[in-house]
Design an enzyme around this catalytic site. Structure first.
Site, PDB file in Angstrom:
ATOM      1  CB  SER A 169      40.819  23.696  30.955  1.00 39.10           C
ATOM      2  OG  SER A 169      40.726  23.777  32.354  1.00 39.10           O
ATOM      3  CG  ASP A 263      47.836  24.683  34.216  1.00 38.80           C
ATOM      4  OD1 ASP A 263      47.077  24.844  35.191  1.00 38.80           O
ATOM      5  OD2 ASP A 263      47.468  24.165  33.146  1.00 38.80           O
ATOM      6  CG  HIS A 293      44.742  26.672  33.272  1.00 37.88           C
ATOM      7  ND1 HIS A 293      44.848  25.318  33.063  1.00 37.88           N
ATOM      8  CD2 HIS A 293      43.431  26.976  33.055  1.00 37.88           C
ATOM      9  CE1 HIS A 293      43.666  24.816  32.742  1.00 37.88           C
ATOM     10  NE2 HIS A 293      42.795  25.811  32.723  1.00 37.88           N
TER      11      HIS A 293
END
Length: 334
Positions: A169, A263, A293
């Site tokens: 991320s 995601d 995610h």
């Protein structure tokens, strides 16, 4: 996904203060029992950028193999004196959390699993967080950690030719930005970048953000809140250190990009892999259409998470001097 959502602070909706969000997240962290065993774990402080505080890192060394076999899952952790075998890769890992949340502790299990899957030394980096340290201060911390790892790679037990960066991320953003800076400044020489659902363009208006911005753990509201904390009101969101998707990507190290179909960041992760490919950079992808995610943190609870971690481990292990990655482009998994 529902279990993760239940314990994660509802940032941008009911929680607006970063300190409070961190407090809520810390309360949900699992205890030390049941963590994947590794050979050795050591916390230390390393020099930060000039004029900045020292950076906490946590160094994970793999277990010694016996008779050429990997340690059995769940096996007892060896004594603290155990050291990594010679000539293994060294991975500088940056945790996710929107540049605001996350810590060495929040990603302890992930770093351990990555160490076990790859047989590499993992240096997990506790970079400064926003809004106390806004863009580009965490970038400077990240690059300083990569430089430190290169200078100390012999002490870490790593292969001098196999220094890698990795992150999930926001950490994936920092990892790939480090490769841009290393290219600009002539080093360190980074052998590979492993990017797990990376944030590559904060101003992106993609189809995956439209379709997955609600109901799949990471929300559009949360992403806007994270961006406001990290970039503030005046940052240039098109700057390559903010949006590596918009950078010149020629000459960067090979990459492995993990994406999840549910995601919001899926499209920008896949677009980044394609941009690298067009720039002549060898890329492999592992795409998991049914995942969300943060799914890698679910570990053995999700078969796709286990597959993604195994794939990361294989790619990282192959960077050691005797097992260098080839130049062919890989396909998708999942």
């Amino acid at each position: 996904m529902e279990a993760m959502t239940a314990v994660f602070p509802d940032v941008g909706v009911t929680v607006h203060d970063a300190v409070e969000a961190r407090r809520i997240l810390a309360r949900s962290m699992p205890g030390p029992l049941g963590l994947p065993p590794v050979g050795e774990v050591a916390d230390r402080l390393i020099p930060g950028p000039e004029g900045a505080p020292e950076i906490p890192v946590r160094v994970y060394r793999p277990q010694e193999k016996e008779d050429g076999q990997e340690p059995a899952p769940g096996a007892a952790t060896p004594p603290a004196a155990a050291t990594a075998p010679a000539s293994v890769p060294t991975v500088v890992f940056f945790h996710g959390g929107g540049w605001v949340l996350g810590s060495l502790d929040s990603h302890d299990a992930t770093a351990r699993a990555l160490c076990r899957a790859s047989g590499a030394v993992i240096v997990s980096v506790g970079y400064r967080l926003a809004p106390e340290a806004r863009f580009p201060e965490p970038v400077h911390d990240a690059y300083a950690a990569v430089c430190w790892a290169e200078r100390n790679i012999a002490e870490l037990g790593g292969d001098p030719g196999a220094l890698l960066v990795a992150g999930d991320s926001a950490g994936g953003n920092l990892a790939t930005v480090c490769t841009l800076i290393a290219r600009e400044r002539g080093g360190p020489c980074i052998a590979h970048q492993s990017l797990i659902y990376p944030a590559t363009d904060p101003a992106a208006r993609t189809e995956s953000r439209r379709l997955n911005g609600e109901g799949y753990f990471l929300t559009e509201t949360a992403m806007l809140w994270f961006g406001a904390q990290y970039f503030g009101p005046d940052a240039d969101l098109s700057h390559p250190w903010a949006a590596p998707l918009r950078a010149d990507l020629a000459g960067l190290p090979p990459a492995h990009v993990v994406t999840a179909g549910c995601d919001p960041l899926c499209d920008e992760g896949r677009a980044y892999a394609e941009r690298l490919r067009r720039a002549g950079v060898p890329v492999t992808e592992a795409h998991f259409p049914g995942m969300f995610h943060g799914f890698l943190g679910a570990g053995s609870l999700l078969p796709d998470a286990a597959d993604a971690m195994a794939g990361l481990g294989k790619v990282i292990a192959s960077t050691a001097s005797h097992r260098k990655i080839g130049g062919n482009t890989g396909g998708s998994e999942g």
